[in-house]
Design an enzyme around this catalytic site. Structure first.
Site, PDB file in Angstrom:
ATOM      1  N   LEU A  30       1.286 -11.517  -3.518  1.00  0.00           N
ATOM      2  CA  LEU A  30       0.785 -11.035  -2.229  1.00  0.00           C
ATOM      3  C   LEU A  30       1.887 -10.855  -1.187  1.00  0.00           C
ATOM      4  O   LEU A  30       2.859 -11.596  -1.160  1.00  0.00           O
ATOM      5  CB  LEU A  30      -0.266 -12.015  -1.702  1.00  0.00           C
ATOM      6  N   HIS A  34      -1.413  -6.980   1.682  1.00  0.00           N
ATOM      7  CA  HIS A  34      -2.618  -7.649   1.176  1.00  0.00           C
ATOM      8  C   HIS A  34      -3.238  -8.518   2.278  1.00  0.00           C
ATOM      9  O   HIS A  34      -4.454  -8.527   2.465  1.00  0.00           O
ATOM     10  CB  HIS A  34      -2.283  -8.569   0.000  1.00  0.00           C
ATOM     11  N   GLY A 144      -6.495  -0.700   0.703  1.00  0.00           N
ATOM     12  CA  GLY A 144      -5.390  -0.239   1.546  1.00  0.00           C
ATOM     13  C   GLY A 144      -5.192   1.266   1.450  1.00  0.00           C
ATOM     14  O   GLY A 144      -5.298   1.851   0.370  1.00  0.00           O
ATOM     15  N   GLN A 145      -4.855   1.853   2.595  1.00  0.00           N
ATOM     16  CA  GLN A 145      -4.478   3.265   2.668  1.00  0.00           C
ATOM     17  C   GLN A 145      -3.240   3.550   1.810  1.00  0.00           C
ATOM     18  O   GLN A 145      -3.026   4.665   1.352  1.00  0.00           O
ATOM     19  CB  GLN A 145      -4.188   3.584   4.136  1.00  0.00           C
ATOM     20  N   SER A 183       4.105  -4.893  -4.078  1.00  0.00           N
ATOM     21  CA  SER A 183       4.599  -5.929  -4.991  1.00  0.00           C
ATOM     22  C   SER A 183       5.766  -5.384  -5.812  1.00  0.00           C
ATOM     23  O   SER A 183       6.682  -6.117  -6.183  1.00  0.00           O
ATOM     24  CB  SER A 183       3.480  -6.397  -5.917  1.00  0.00           C
TER      25      SER A 183
HETATM   26  P1  AMP Z   1      -2.510  -4.278  -5.413  1.00  0.00           P
HETATM   27  O1  AMP Z   1      -2.314  -5.749  -5.490  1.00  0.00           O
HETATM   28  O2  AMP Z   1      -1.240  -3.507  -5.384  1.00  0.00           O
HETATM   29  O3  AMP Z   1      -3.525  -3.752  -6.398  1.00  0.00           O
HETATM   30  O4  AMP Z   1      -3.157  -4.026  -3.986  1.00  0.00           O
HETATM   31  C1  AMP Z   1      -4.360  -4.628  -3.602  1.00  0.00           C
HETATM   32  C2  AMP Z   1      -4.882  -3.960  -2.352  1.00  0.00           C
HETATM   33  O5  AMP Z   1      -3.915  -4.087  -1.303  1.00  0.00           O
HETATM   34  C3  AMP Z   1      -5.125  -2.466  -2.545  1.00  0.00           C
HETATM   35  O6  AMP Z   1      -6.314  -2.075  -1.877  1.00  0.00           O
HETATM   36  C4  AMP Z   1      -3.911  -1.849  -1.909  1.00  0.00           C
HETATM   37  O7  AMP Z   1      -4.122  -0.538  -1.425  1.00  0.00           O
HETATM   38  C5  AMP Z   1      -3.652  -2.810  -0.772  1.00  0.00           C
HETATM   39  N1  AMP Z   1      -2.258  -2.711  -0.330  1.00  0.00           N
HETATM   40  C6  AMP Z   1      -1.150  -2.786  -1.108  1.00  0.00           C
HETATM   41  N2  AMP Z   1      -0.036  -2.596  -0.359  1.00  0.00           N
HETATM   42  C7  AMP Z   1      -0.467  -2.388   0.911  1.00  0.00           C
HETATM   43  C8  AMP Z   1       0.210  -2.112   2.146  1.00  0.00           C
HETATM   44  N3  AMP Z   1       1.534  -2.010   2.220  1.00  0.00           N
HETATM   45  N4  AMP Z   1      -0.546  -1.950   3.254  1.00  0.00           N
HETATM   46  C9  AMP Z   1      -1.907  -2.037   3.185  1.00  0.00           C
HETATM   47  N5  AMP Z   1      -2.584  -2.292   2.050  1.00  0.00           N
HETATM   48  C10 AMP Z   1      -1.884  -2.453   0.935  1.00  0.00           C
END
Ligand code: AMP
Length: 286
Positions: A30, A34, A144-145, A183
């Site tokens: 995270l 996140h 997340g966008q 990540s």
């Molecule tokens: P992930 O762990 O990469 O699958 O991401 C989990 C959630 O966090 C997803 O909805 C992503 O779009 C969101 N997310 C990842 N990076 C960012 C960021 N830099 N800003 C906002 N949301 C994010």
């Protein structure tokens, strides 16, 4: 904060949590992106759950499933500090038992952009998100966008399949130099980390041109491509100016657009995007 792995434990804890219940699905490792989703959920919901699951179904054979960064203990400390009520870290055996054979597939929206370059990726995403929704029964789910196409695809799925929940899309959180938090940024060495700001620089240049009155899709794409080409460590996989609702590539004059790109910096594949025009800065917010 209750930390569970099995579906049975999850059911027991979920039954004790007050409504509205907000869910933040993640793959762990995270960062502040996140946590911004978690904070939004905490502000809007009576209870908050976070899932941590590196979903094998959304990785293809040559993707980074095995090397994907993981630090479960650190994740738990961060989530505890945010006042999260429930963390569910499912096991592969529970998510995809050997006889598993049911998939959820969103059609046209998953074909362009990421879909072209990561075949099967969105089928994995929509299937796992369906399972997470069914198991946790959220009133609101936070995305997340940063993963703009994923957000659009999940909104569509929620509408098409009548999931009784609201999808909330939160703005992209960036490092001070503009790099979108991810990540996967942990794969970058110091030189690559510096080069990786080129995605933000390319998007910003096109965004500024749009603000100054540029409306030709081809010109906006060209501006991004020119900035990316100044960085020798970066190799663009796609550069797109697309309709923010349908995700189809735009030509001619545009009133609003999703500017997006996938770029290799060394072996690391990075994605980023910005929305320009009257749709606001967050995808799909009506
Ligand atoms: P992930 O762990 O990469 O699958 O991401 C989990 C959630 O966090 C997803 O909805 C992503 O779009 C969101 N997310 C990842 N990076 C960012 C960021 N830099 N800003 C906002 N949301 C994010």
């Amino acid at each position: 904060m209750k930390v569970v792995t099995t579906l049975a434990e999850l059911g027991d804890v979920r039954a004790t949590l007050p409504s509205p219940f907000g869910l933040v699905p993640t793959m762990g490792y995270l960062h502040q992106g996140h946590l911004s989703l978690v904070r939004r959920a905490r502000a809007e919901c009576a209870s908050v759950g976070v899932t941590i699951y590196v979903n094998p179904a959304q990785f293809s054979a040559n993707d980074d499933l095995d090397s994907y960064p993981r630090d479960f203990d650190r994740d738990l400390r961060l989530l505890e500090a945010e006042g999260v009520d429930l963390v569910w870290a499912p096991a592969d055996e529970d998510m995809y038992p050997p006889d598993f054979q049911t998939w959820v597939k969103v059609e046209a929206l998953t074909r362009p952009l990421e879909g072209t370059h990561r075949p099967g990726h969105f089928r994995g995403v929509t299937t796992v998100v369906t399972k997470l929704f069914n198991a946790t029964q959220p009133d609101k789910a936070y995305f997340g966008q940063k993963d703009a196409q994923q957000a659009v695809v999940i909104r569509r799925m929620v509408q098409d399949l009548n999931f009784p929940l609201k999808v909330v899309v939160c703005p992209t959180v960036r490092e001070p130099d503009g790099l979108a938090m991810s990540s996967r940024n942990s794969y970058l060495d110091p030189q690559q980390r510096k080069a990786a700001t080129v995605l933000y620089r390319a998007l910003t240049a096109a965004n500024q041109a749009f603000s100054a009155g540029e409306r030709e899709a081809e010109v906006l794409r060209h501006i991004m491509s020119e900035v990316l080409s100044t960085e020798s460590l970066a190799l663009a996989q796609y550069i797109s100016v697309a309709d923010p609702d349908t995700l189809t590539e735009l030509t001619g004059t545009v009133e609003c657009a999703l500017l997006s790109m996938a770029v290799y910096v060394g072996k690391t594949r990075l994605i980023d995007n910005m929305v320009v025009g009257d749709k606001g800065s967050v995808i799909g917010e009506k």
